[in-house]
Write a protein that holds these residues in place. Sequence first.
Motif, PDB file in Angstrom:
ATOM      1  N   GLU A 194       0.835  -1.199   0.000  1.00  0.00           N
ATOM      2  CA  GLU A 194       0.000   0.000   0.000  1.00  0.00           C
ATOM      3  C   GLU A 194       0.875   1.256   0.000  1.00  0.00           C
ATOM      4  O   GLU A 194       1.860   1.342   0.735  1.00  0.00           O
ATOM      5  N   VAL A 195       0.509   2.219  -0.841  1.00  0.00           N
ATOM      6  CA  VAL A 195       1.219   3.498  -0.905  1.00  0.00           C
ATOM      7  C   VAL A 195       0.200   4.610  -0.654  1.00  0.00           C
ATOM      8  O   VAL A 195      -0.824   4.678  -1.342  1.00  0.00           O
ATOM      9  N   SER A 196       0.452   5.453   0.322  1.00  0.00           N
ATOM     10  CA  SER A 196      -0.506   6.512   0.638  1.00  0.00           C
ATOM     11  C   SER A 196       0.198   7.840   0.870  1.00  0.00           C
ATOM     12  O   SER A 196       1.225   7.907   1.544  1.00  0.00           O
ATOM     13  N   GLY A 197      -0.366   8.904   0.282  1.00  0.00           N
ATOM     14  CA  GLY A 197       0.179  10.240   0.425  1.00  0.00           C
ATOM     15  C   GLY A 197      -0.341  10.926   1.668  1.00  0.00           C
ATOM     16  O   GLY A 197      -1.400  10.588   2.195  1.00  0.00           O
ATOM     17  N   SER A 198       0.417  11.910   2.132  1.00  0.00           N
ATOM     18  CA  SER A 198       0.056  12.658   3.334  1.00  0.00           C
ATOM     19  C   SER A 198       0.418  14.129   3.170  1.00  0.00           C
ATOM     20  O   SER A 198       1.410  14.464   2.516  1.00  0.00           O
ATOM     21  N   GLN A 199      -0.369  14.983   3.785  1.00  0.00           N
ATOM     22  CA  GLN A 199      -0.096  16.427   3.802  1.00  0.00           C
ATOM     23  C   GLN A 199       0.524  16.870   5.131  1.00  0.00           C
ATOM     24  O   GLN A 199       0.801  18.052   5.320  1.00  0.00           O
ATOM     25  N   ALA A 200       0.744  15.913   6.039  1.00  0.00           N
ATOM     26  CA  ALA A 200       1.275  16.253   7.363  1.00  0.00           C
ATOM     27  C   ALA A 200       2.783  16.454   7.304  1.00  0.00           C
ATOM     28  O   ALA A 200       3.496  15.723   6.620  1.00  0.00           O
TER      29      ALA A 200
END
Length: 263
Positions: A194-200
């Motif tokens: 799984e690959v997930s982007g973040s704005q944190a």
Amino acid sequence: MRTLCIVSLIVTLYLGGCSLVGQNALDPIDWTDKEVERHAASGRGFMAQLRKDPLIVGPYTAAFEARSPWNNLPVQTSTDVQVGLGAEGGRQASAGTTSLRNESEMKIRLYGPVGELASIQCRQVLNVENWEARVTNKRGENDMSVAENIAYDASLNCRSRKLGPAWPQWQLDMHATGKKPLHGILRIDGHDFEVSGSQASTVGVMPDTVSYEVRQNSQVLALIDRSSEGQLSIAVPISENLHTSLFGAAAVLLLAHDPLSPQ
């Protein structure tokens, strides 16, 4: 002194996108007691891309074979329905939608410590649709307007061609519905990660995509930090095939356009 600081900040933002000085991605909480490799990147900045410099991540290099501009003549269409509100004041009401579609292609050749590894080709698409209603006066000036985003759909799909014995079967499929970072699957030799982007980030939640995590089940294997020139962090030990594959994913996700900044 103040002028110098302002100029320095402008140059930093121009060369490194929307990254702020001192901004970094947040390390996963479960990395507290793990050994982590850190690989700095270079060649991602505006001037490097203008010169067509390769991206370098640790001992790996991604050289461009082809790349099309993201915001070069995007397809934009609009539909409007106008209704006159009478002679008094000469006001007119209108409502309609505006659509934007961006498409781009990127092809890189990846090299590692053992030589040529793979050719990776990616296609990226963004569709945005906004609805707006407005009332204008006889001079064409807005008296009132209401706008709403009704569709926001982004995708990044990559396939690889093996050029060296150290490269596994590899593909990446990312997607986002709504204005949020891409999320998807990295497939390596038939296994899904799984690959997930973040704005944190370490300075708060940012308007752009700050990082991507690569996970296997609940375990975070890698962190791809898009701040400034970028960095790949890998929790070790992992297999050699997976280790090599993560550098390919890092190259693509550091060079891909952020769908949160479509213009």
